[in-house]
Scaffold this active site. Sequence first.
Site, mmCIF file in Angstrom:
data_model
loop_
_atom_site.group_PDB
_atom_site.id
_atom_site.type_symbol
_atom_site.label_atom_id
_atom_site.label_comp_id
_atom_site.label_asym_id
_atom_site.label_seq_id
_atom_site.Cartn_x
_atom_site.Cartn_y
_atom_site.Cartn_z
ATOM 1 N N GLU A 237 0.836 -1.210 0.000
ATOM 2 C CA GLU A 237 0.000 0.000 0.000
ATOM 3 C C GLU A 237 0.868 1.257 0.000
ATOM 4 O OE1 GLU A 237 -2.939 -0.417 -0.844
ATOM 5 O OE2 GLU A 237 -3.166 -2.539 -0.364
ATOM 6 N N HIS A 240 1.728 2.150 -3.535
ATOM 7 C CA HIS A 240 0.634 2.892 -4.185
ATOM 8 C C HIS A 240 0.682 4.367 -3.769
ATOM 9 C CE1 HIS A 240 -1.586 -0.244 -6.212
ATOM 10 N NE2 HIS A 240 -1.757 -0.964 -5.129
ATOM 11 N N GLU A 266 -0.310 -0.567 -9.862
ATOM 12 C CA GLU A 266 0.062 -1.830 -9.222
ATOM 13 C C GLU A 266 1.552 -2.123 -9.413
ATOM 14 O OE1 GLU A 266 -1.969 -3.324 -7.248
ATOM 15 O OE2 GLU A 266 -1.124 -5.340 -6.984
HETATM 16 MG MG MG Z 1 -2.616 -3.033 -5.107
#
Ligand code: MG
Length: 478
Positions: A237, A240, A266
């Site tokens: 995370e 991201h 991603e």
């Molecule tokens: Mg992801």
Amino acid sequence: MPRGAHAIRAEQLSLMSGLEHKKKTSKAFEKALSALIDLESGNILLEELSEEQKAAARVWRRDYLKDTALPTSFIQKMSKLTSQALEVWRTAREKSDFKSFLPTLEKVVAMKRKQADYLGFDDHPYDALLDEYEPGMTTQEVSEVLHGLVPKLRALLERILCQPQINTEPLSQEFDEERQLAFSKEMLSGLGFSWEHERLDLSTHPFSETVHPTDRRITTRLEKSDFVSNLRTTLHEAGHSLYDQGLPIEHFGTPLAEPISLGIHESQSRFWETRIGLSPSFWKHWLPKLKNAYGPKTESITEDAFYRMINRVEPSFIRVESDEVTYNLHVILRFEIEKALIEGSLKPSEVPEFWNSKMQQLVGITPPNDRLGCLQDIHWAFGLMGYFPTYTLGNLFAAQFFETFASAHPNWEERVASGELAFILEWLRENVHRHGRRYLGKELVEKVTGQKLSPEPFLRYLDDKYSKIYAMEGIAPK
Ligand code: MG
């Protein structure tokens, strides 16, 4: 939000998405946009625009054409259906009761097929849905790459399963949640989180949400007896979130400060989670700190053992918990199902059976129930179809970026081992983040790496890494 508030939240979201859609398709917006770019042909009308502004106008036009293809009433209906579907799915999953989810899934699939018709497509209705998440990519392109992966991943998996398996018992010791969370935060600080503009909280389904590059929130998952799951999720995370942080803030409100696609997004999360966070050099620096934080129960874990344990390959039912070798097989299974549902060759009622037999073929195991099978993911209840392939694209893009990064920084391992991480972020900022939506995902990959989308760098990486971990001969030395 309290769980019982879902009905009113569904009403609110439906109203909001309708209002937003009306604005985006309004005459006023159309008029403003058509002063910049010809909506029919896509030709730029104002030549004095900079290259960046021209790129933004092209993306605005693309979005506008998609938005106007969908009636506002459809958007509202979809929003309401999917927020209700979420609650139905949650209960069905808890009880492992596919039948109670089936009528909802049927409605979602019917709506998605309608959406594909509204949006239009050249070749396959799935193209229209995939394009929402990975603009410019077609079902044909994705199919070829994904199907090409299957025999190679299967062969690698077979070879690994013939080797003595890695004992991961030390990783399933219990650690209290505060300790896990504190170490996660320490790691994130090492990645560059300043905590002025970031938050880390807990949730069952971890996510990263960015309101603005200066307001970024991520969540992670804590399981008492699986602290590695927490480490991986947090790094994922964070990847991201660091992408969103790197978008050029001066362009906020335009496509130049928006992420390109889910596949590229991603690629950033997997870059940090797997390429850095599952590497031996990362743990050379961080394992002593982890031992410090986790205390005597971790004392006897060696660097080498830890590296092997966190990279153990083992077929399992749940996609989000799977290792790097089997992960994409889980994704391919979902892609097959979605494509068949959208083209109408598979009925929603046939999903569990199809899932179980495909899972056996691809991963080699059959789920004992639908909770561990076709009910595990939130996506379909959310109305997200065409989304799954972007997980695999993310892994492939990450591997392509990584090869280019590693040739620019041949000593990256030494630097990471000594605790340096900022140079990695800098490279990603310069090559990926700062472009916003100026290019399509596949264009950016080609621009950065000089190569078109290709599974080869990913397969090379897996073969090399797991041949060493499992002491096997590599099969694809290149
Ligand atoms: Mg992801």
